[in-house]
Design an enzyme around this catalytic site. Structure first.
Site, PDB file in Angstrom:
ATOM      1  CG  ASN A  15      -2.180  -0.832   0.962  1.00 23.74           C
ATOM      2  OD1 ASN A  15      -3.026  -0.478   0.149  1.00 23.74           O
ATOM      3  ND2 ASN A  15      -2.289  -1.964   1.649  1.00 23.74           N
ATOM      4  CG  HIS A 111      -9.969  -2.592   9.080  1.00 19.58           C
ATOM      5  ND1 HIS A 111      -9.104  -3.301   9.885  1.00 19.58           N
ATOM      6  CD2 HIS A 111     -11.174  -3.209   9.187  1.00 19.58           C
ATOM      7  CE1 HIS A 111      -9.760  -4.302  10.454  1.00 19.58           C
ATOM      8  NE2 HIS A 111     -11.022  -4.271  10.041  1.00 19.58           N
TER       9      HIS A 111
HETATM   10  C1  GRF Z   1      -3.128  -4.753   4.192  1.00 14.38           C
HETATM   11  O1  GRF Z   1      -4.105  -5.756   3.964  1.00 14.38           O
HETATM   12  C2  GRF Z   1      -3.687  -3.686   5.103  1.00 14.38           C
HETATM   13  O2  GRF Z   1      -5.015  -3.377   4.870  1.00 14.38           O
HETATM   14  C3  GRF Z   1      -3.528  -4.341   6.446  1.00 14.38           C
HETATM   15  O3  GRF Z   1      -2.271  -4.980   6.374  1.00 14.38           O
HETATM   16  C4  GRF Z   1      -1.988  -5.314   5.012  1.00 14.38           C
HETATM   17  C5  GRF Z   1      -0.676  -4.669   4.687  1.00 14.38           C
HETATM   18  O4  GRF Z   1      -0.221  -4.956   3.401  1.00 14.38           O
HETATM   19  N1  GRF Z   1      -3.673  -3.377   7.511  1.00 14.38           N
HETATM   20  P1  GRF Z   1       0.958  -4.126   2.763  1.00 14.38           P
HETATM   21  O5  GRF Z   1       2.113  -4.105   3.768  1.00 14.38           O
HETATM   22  O6  GRF Z   1       0.471  -2.746   2.436  1.00 14.38           O
HETATM   23  O7  GRF Z   1       1.350  -4.893   1.527  1.00 14.38           O
END
Ligand code: GRF
Length: 194
Positions: A15, A111
């Site tokens: 992300n 989330h």
């Molecule tokens: C994502 O599913 C986010 O929503 C959750 O943890 C995961 C993190 O993934 N809180 P990344 O590190 O962004 O790949």
């Protein structure tokens, strides 16, 4: 004035990477700059990706530290960066009121479920095990509860005909990546108001 943001991660940081791309070349370009990518875990892939993208990074292990000790050190670390918003992107440590009050109404999280239905870790497992026909990715402000803060928006992920947890995660993450930058755009442009 562009908002100065810090992105907090604990792992692969997918992300964070997508948000950073939106800041460099996409819908967040004129609205904010990432002044720091912070991890509470050393050696994670997201830190390397951030450095490869030319972003400033910092790491401070939270393991074995008391919540208040960790957070007061973190607040000191962040001070000189003059941060407007903290963007949580897979940050796997609950923040206590000490930190949340210092950045009141300025911490945002993504989330992987509707926060009214499921809070905490393991949202995709929850959706999968309960055979949910869909889940909803939620972007919300962080308050002093766990995943209880004001909702900026939700995006539906259809799960009908999905048979493995891996598929649930893949579909969900795709929507997270599309949605986080858009939700941040709404906040930083003032289109969304608390
Ligand atoms: C994502 O599913 C986010 O929503 C959750 O943890 C995961 C993190 O993934 N809180 P990344 O590190 O962004 O790949």
């Amino acid at each position: 004035m562009k908002k100065r943001i810090a992105v907090f991660i604990s792992g692969r940081g997918s992300n964070m990477t997508v948000v950073a791309e939106s800041v460099q070349n996409g819908i967040l370009k004129d609205l904010c700059e990432i002044v720091l990518v912070f991890s509470n875990k050393d050696g994670v892939g997201g830190l390397k990706n951030a450095a490869d993208m030319g972003l400033e990074t910092a790491c401070m292990e939270s393991r074995f530290k008391k919540r208040e000790e960790f957070e007061s050190q973190l607040l000191q670390l962040l001070g000189p960066f003059n941060i407007d918003y903290v963007v949580l992107a897979g940050f796997m440590r609950i923040l206590s009121p000490l930190f949340i009050r210092a950045y009141k109404n300025r911490i945002i999280n993504i989330h992987p479920a509707n926060t009214e239905e499921f809070q905490g870790v393991g949202a995709y497992e929850w959706a999968f095990k309960n055979k949910k026909p869909f889940t909803e990715i939620t972007v919300h402000f962080v308050d002093e509860g766990v995943d209880t803060g004001p909702v900026v928006g939700r995006r539906k992920v259809e799960l009908n005909g999905v048979y493995t947890l891996k598929e649930v995660e893949t579909l969900g993450l795709k929507v997270e990546h599309e949605f986080y930058s858009e939700a941040l755009r709404q906040i930083f442009s003032g289109e969304f108001k608390l």
